[in-house]
Design a protein around this motif. Structure first.
Motif, PDB file in Angstrom:
ATOM      1  N   PHE A   1      44.572  40.224  40.013  1.00 12.09           N
ATOM      2  CA  PHE A   1      44.958  41.285  39.082  1.00 12.09           C
ATOM      3  C   PHE A   1      46.302  41.884  39.491  1.00 12.09           C
ATOM      4  CE2 PHE A   1      44.744  45.889  38.054  1.00 12.09           C
ATOM      5  CZ  PHE A   1      44.835  45.763  36.692  1.00 12.09           C
ATOM      6  N   LEU A   2      46.453  42.163  40.785  1.00 19.26           N
ATOM      7  CA  LEU A   2      47.717  42.736  41.259  1.00 19.26           C
ATOM      8  C   LEU A   2      48.860  41.747  41.106  1.00 19.26           C
ATOM      9  CD1 LEU A   2      47.347  44.706  44.587  1.00 19.26           C
ATOM     10  CD2 LEU A   2      47.983  45.533  42.349  1.00 19.26           C
ATOM     11  N   TYR A   3      48.611  40.506  41.482  1.00 16.50           N
ATOM     12  CA  TYR A   3      49.699  39.535  41.523  1.00 16.50           C
ATOM     13  C   TYR A   3      50.104  39.098  40.116  1.00 16.50           C
ATOM     14  CZ  TYR A   3      52.277  35.283  42.228  1.00 16.50           C
ATOM     15  OH  TYR A   3      53.249  34.326  42.181  1.00 16.50           O
ATOM     16  N   SER A   4      49.141  38.688  39.327  1.00 14.55           N
ATOM     17  CA  SER A   4      49.490  38.063  38.056  1.00 14.55           C
ATOM     18  C   SER A   4      49.845  39.074  36.980  1.00 14.55           C
ATOM     19  CB  SER A   4      48.335  37.201  37.568  1.00 14.55           C
ATOM     20  OG  SER A   4      47.977  36.286  38.550  1.00 14.55           O
ATOM     21  N   PHE A   5      49.366  40.278  37.113  1.00  8.89           N
ATOM     22  CA  PHE A   5      49.591  41.205  36.008  1.00  8.89           C
ATOM     23  C   PHE A   5      50.545  42.335  36.341  1.00  8.89           C
ATOM     24  CE2 PHE A   5      45.721  38.969  35.154  1.00  8.89           C
ATOM     25  CZ  PHE A   5      45.987  38.495  33.878  1.00  8.89           C
ATOM     26  N   THR A   6      50.788  42.586  37.624  1.00 12.31           N
ATOM     27  CA  THR A   6      51.806  43.583  37.936  1.00 12.31           C
ATOM     28  C   THR A   6      52.894  43.013  38.818  1.00 12.31           C
ATOM     29  OG1 THR A   6      50.000  44.432  39.227  1.00 12.31           O
ATOM     30  CG2 THR A   6      51.007  45.939  37.700  1.00 12.31           C
TER      31      THR A   6
ATOM     32  N   GLY B   1      47.081  46.577  29.446  1.00 10.60           N
ATOM     33  CA  GLY B   1      47.400  45.324  30.129  1.00 10.60           C
ATOM     34  C   GLY B   1      48.735  44.762  29.697  1.00 10.60           C
ATOM     35  N   LEU B   2      49.058  44.949  28.399  1.00  8.66           N
ATOM     36  CA  LEU B   2      50.356  44.472  27.916  1.00  8.66           C
ATOM     37  C   LEU B   2      51.487  45.172  28.643  1.00  8.66           C
ATOM     38  CD1 LEU B   2      50.101  44.100  24.043  1.00  8.66           C
ATOM     39  CD2 LEU B   2      49.993  42.361  25.815  1.00  8.66           C
ATOM     40  N   VAL B   3      51.329  46.462  28.868  1.00  3.39           N
ATOM     41  CA  VAL B   3      52.371  47.203  29.588  1.00  3.39           C
ATOM     42  C   VAL B   3      52.512  46.642  31.001  1.00  3.39           C
ATOM     43  CG1 VAL B   3      53.056  49.440  30.492  1.00  3.39           C
ATOM     44  CG2 VAL B   3      52.057  49.273  28.222  1.00  3.39           C
ATOM     45  N   LEU B   4      51.375  46.388  31.659  1.00  2.00           N
ATOM     46  CA  LEU B   4      51.436  45.827  33.007  1.00  2.00           C
ATOM     47  C   LEU B   4      52.149  44.491  33.006  1.00  2.00           C
ATOM     48  CD1 LEU B   4      47.939  46.546  34.564  1.00  2.00           C
ATOM     49  CD2 LEU B   4      50.064  47.777  34.866  1.00  2.00           C
ATOM     50  N   ARG B   5      51.798  43.648  32.028  1.00  2.00           N
ATOM     51  CA  ARG B   5      52.452  42.339  31.975  1.00  2.00           C
ATOM     52  C   ARG B   5      53.934  42.504  31.652  1.00  2.00           C
ATOM     53  NH1 ARG B   5      49.062  38.062  28.643  1.00  2.00           N
ATOM     54  NH2 ARG B   5      47.724  39.750  27.908  1.00  2.00           N
ATOM     55  N   GLY B   6      54.244  43.526  30.862  1.00  2.00           N
ATOM     56  CA  GLY B   6      55.647  43.811  30.577  1.00  2.00           C
ATOM     57  C   GLY B   6      56.398  44.137  31.853  1.00  2.00           C
TER      58      GLY B   6
END
Lengths: 251, 334, 290
Positions: free
Chosen positions: B73-78, B200-205
């Motif tokens: 979660f930390l690596y792939s999304f933030t 989640g979109l914001v995190l991926r952004g």
């Protein structure tokens, strides 16, 4: 009594190493104006944009927005006040579909505040915004992943991303660069419409012909310093500006 | 002459949209539900037939699966590389241990308290590091658990090198088993839902282009902090839980295993899927039980597996299986 | 007591500089943080030991062979692993960190643990400096450390390869258009980094025992120095090494040896938080980190 200008830049400077990227630039901007900023490559235009929007902190000088000192604010706080900017290098969220790219600005505290604490249907708002900047509504284009869109669409996606913030002041960093004549021609009415809606614009441009058609006032930068300021007509006739652009021998 | 080539097609269902399906037959419904339902059922029924030793292995696997989900979660999304899952684990473990040891609070309370308090503490510790990118954040996370380890060693607080022993156990193996499996499944599906939400979109952004997110008027540090808190919650829970299963907490809570195994599990299972982390954990941890006789060679094996997968199969098993499941192949004449 | 702190602080500073310089060189040139640095250090130690005790090679030959082998391994790390994931910072970290663990734990598995794993000093004996007893090995390491720093500075400023290194470090793409082969430079940078780790091991390991645990400590020390000094500046590395070197010795002398590593770790933590570009870092690094 003089009206407080929308944006007031006082003697702003920034050095990178020994290079004075922006050197003591001052100007004012009134509500509803379109201000053009031009200058040769490396004259500090993008740095100036970064300084105004808080992405870089100035070494000296101040920026006032509606009379309030915003020099020390963080980039996202400045954006939250309604100063939106595009980036010269388009870097959309490549993995997301085009319209999902707008979800991020639509999720910002500013939009929430402006729409009365509720976000509403963000996907629908996003599609509307994309139509506004020229994405064909009933096609697949808004649903394609951003990585599959051509450059012209990405530039307009960049613009839409700013519009999603419902800005009061919009700073466009070379929006037209890399666009075809036809694409520029179709984007111009969008900008004119924005001005009619009361959005103030700062346009950093290399395409002088289109810029001079739109702008009320133009500032010319050279080596980080302000070289000239005036209406497009005055700038065209200014000898110093010609020299900076073309070199002294050509005059 | 007729030559043939292999054509890969995606199955029609779930291609066009993300959430509207035309479910016309039980076959199609099964197609969608089976890959979720069958692993869950197997997971929940398996402990009933396993011998006690392997039940313990399932518990251990669940703990590592949680840490792996947290890492992914930390690596792939933030985009935050954590080399310190042991920090989350260790802080949770020591909190639970000391609450039980010094204040005699029962596990029913220590676990939730230390999960939340541990996550808060970890977030506070890492908060100043959030503005650092890439290797610098990784270095901080690598260093922090070691600081704690050395401080505990040097000051002999919290039991020093001996650790805290004779802590209260959880009531029974079945509660132990289904608590961890339940929490793991809930975490998995909740996070999968979260990363596809607008949050989640914001995190991926932020992961893709943080400048643009700042330009959109969003405070990226606030979002990173929230992501960190969520990841730390899972890690601290795992720590607090395992403390009560072992009835012991010691310096090993900050051991490198808790950092390496989750990374290995996620890399092997497939980054960016969350499900892949669980898959990876359920392959690697039991496998390492089989290899127990080899001692330190297990870490060598893990480490080499990470290297091999990162260079040869960066998508990981989960993505590979998912692709195979959604596609069908056939030979066509050209 | 004070003379002791002064002299051993200097020695300790040089030790740290030796540990860090290879890591800093690799990172400065190719932007690759080689987390296997500490593992390569230990690897060299064991290789020399094997040459000496199992194969009976003369010490000097063993040293050169071990350095060559480590350098080759460094080059191999780039060509086999990093080449395929170049540019993905996180993958680079994970892969080299994993590799480090693989190397270290493999040594543990094959039984390289125990008091017998020591290397002989170059010259036996010691000398008294201002009333403090310093053995020759430590004097040698000061010389090697100082010489290395000077050589490195000369190399990067006056030789063709060194200048190409600096070009790559600044703008990789422009360097490519000038006909500098970025992959070759990166291979060289890892080989050099590895060779420097080897050199450090050869000079430092005779002072103590070769243990698997040292690997991680070496990596941490190298990281600490590079973070403190600001990556990519030789002056920064020397200054940070001396600073941390004295800080560690003062801790050991006046507080307790237990706190030595805590001081280092806290130094990393505080510097990264307060001044991420390092105490002597420049603008460029700052932008990369923040």
């Amino acid at each position: 009594m003089k009206e407080v200008p929308l944006l007031q830049v006082v003697n702003i400077s920034k050095q990178f190493g020994g290079v004075r990227a922006v050197d003591g630039v001052s100007f004012e901007l009134c509500q509803g104006e379109i201000l053009g900023i031009v200058g040769p490559n490396g004259s500090g235009k993008t740095t100036l944009v970064n300084l105004l929007t808080g992405f870089i902190k100035p070494a000296s000088g101040k920026v006032f927005y509606k009379g309030r000192d915003i020099t020390a604010l963080a980039a996202h706080e400045i954006a939250g006040l309604g100063i939106a900017r595009t980036f010269q290098m388009v870097r959309p969220f490549y993995h997301l579909p085009a319209f999902k790219n707008l979800i991020v600005p639509l999720y910002s505290p500013r939009v929430k505040r402006l729409s009365g604490g509720k976000f509403g249907d963000r996907d629908a708002v996003a599609i509307d915004l994309l139509e506004e900047v020229g994405f064909e509504r009933d096609s697949f284009v808004p649903y394609k992943p951003a990585s599959a869109l051509p450059h012209g669409y990405l530039k307009r996606l960049e613009l839409a991303r700013c519009l999603a913030l419902r800005p009061a002041l919009l700073i466009l960093d070379e929006l037209f660069s890399g666009l075809s004549m036809a694409e520029v021609a179709s984007t111009l009415p969008v900008l004119e419409k924005l001005q009619i809606e009361g959005i103030t614009l700062i346009m950093v441009e290399h395409r002088l012909r289109e810029l001079f058609r739109l702008a009320n006032r133009v500032i010319v930068l050279n080596f980080g310093a302000k070289l000239a300021e005036g209406t497009p007509q005055e700038i065209i006739n200014n000898e110093e500006v010609k020299e900076a652009y073309l070199g002294s021998e050509a005059v | 002459m007729v030559s043939r080539r292999r054509e890969r097609l995606e199955r029609g269902i779930k291609v066009r949209t993300d959430d509207v399906y035309a479910l016309c037959s039980t076959k199609e419904m099964l197609y969608l539900v089976a890959p979720r339902l069958i692993p869950i059922l197997v997971l929940l029924l398996l402990p009933l037939i396993l011998p006690t030793y392997w039940q313990k292995v399932v518990i251990f696997t669940g703990v590592f699966a949680l840490l792996s989900i947290s890492w992914d979660f930390l690596y792939s999304f933030t985009g935050l590389v954590s080399l310190g899952q042991a920090l989350f684990f260790g802080v949770g473990a020591y909190l639970a241990g000391s609450l039980n040891h010094y204040f005699d609070i029962s596990p029913g309370l220590t676990i939730p308290i230390s999960t939340i308090a541990g996550a808060t503490l970890c977030t506070l510790f890492l908060l100043p590091a959030l503005r650092l990118r890439g290797i610098y954040f990784a270095m901080i996370t690598l260093v922090l658990p070691l600081i704690f380890l050395r401080i505990i060693e040097a000051t002999a607080i919290l039991g020093g090198t001996d650790g805290l022993t004779a802590l209260a156990p959880l009531p029974g193996i079945w509660i132990e088993l289904y608590l961890i499996l339940g929490i793991m499944l809930v975490a998995l599906f909740a996070l999968r839902r979260l990363v596809n939400s607008d949050f989640g979109l914001v995190l991926r952004g932020i992961h893709d282009n943080d400048q643009a997110v700042k330009g959109a008027g969003i405070n990226i540090y606030w979002y990173k902090a929230q992501a960190l808190f969520i990841a730390a919650l899972l890690g601290s829970f795992a720590g607090a839980y395992l403390t009560h299963v072992y009835m012991f907490v010691g310096l090993s809570a900050f051991a490198l295993d808790f950092t390496v195994v989750p990374i290995a599990a996620t890399v092997v299972g497939g980054m960016g899927t969350l499900g892949g982390s669980v898959l990876g954990a359920f392959i690697l941890v039991p496998l390492s039980e089989v290899l127990r006789a080899f001692g330190p060679l297990r870490i060598v094996f893990y480490a080499l597996l990470i290297v091999v997968f990162i260079i040869l199969k960066p998508e990981g098993l989960f993505n590979y299986l998912q692709r195979k499941y959604r596609e069908f192949e056939r030979w066509v004449e050209v | 007591m004070l003379e002791n702190v002064l002299i051993y602080g200097l020695i300790n500073g040089m030790v740290l500089a030796l540990l860090a310089i290879g890591f800093a060189l690799t990172f400065g040139i190719s932007g690759i943080a080689n987390f296997a640095h500490g593992a390569l250090y230990i690897l060299t130690g064991y290789t020399v030991w094997v040459f000496l005790h199992t194969l009976g090679t003369p010490y000097l030959l063993a040293i050169f062979l071990a350095m060559a082998i480590t350098a080759l391994i460094g080059a191999a790390i780039y060509n086999v692993i990093l080449l395929r994931i170049r540019g993905m910072r996180s993958s680079e970290i994970i892969a080299t960190f994993a590799l480090a663990l693989a190397i270290l734990e493999a040594f543990r598995f094959f039984g390289f643990v125990g008091a017998k794993y020591t290397l002989p000093t170059f010259v036996e004996g010691s000398v008294s400096v201002a009333g403090v007893i310093v053995d020759y090995q430590r004097l040698i390491l000061i010389g090697v450390g100082a010489g290395l720093v000077g050589l490195l500075w000369f190399f990067t400023h006056y030789t063709k390869t060194g200048l190409a290194f600096r070009a790559i470090a600044q703008v990789e793409r422009t360097a490519l258009t000038l006909g500098i082969d970025s992959d070759r430079m990166a291979t060289l940078s890892l080989a050099f980094g590895a060779a420097l780790a080897a050199l450090a091991a050869i000079v430092l390991l005779p002072l103590g025992q070769i243990t698997v645990e040292t690997g991680l400590n070496v990596l941490l020390n190298a990281l600490a120095i590079c973070i403190l000094g600001g990556l990519g500046s030789v002056t920064g590395i020397v200054a940070a090494s001396l600073l941390l070197g004295y800080a560690q010795i003062i801790t050991v002398t006046y507080i307790a040896p237990h706190w030595l590593m805590v001081v280092t770790l806290v130094a990393i933590f505080v510097v990264l938080l307060v001044k991420p570009s390092g105490l002597f870092g420049k603008q460029k690094e700052l932008e990369e980190r923040v």
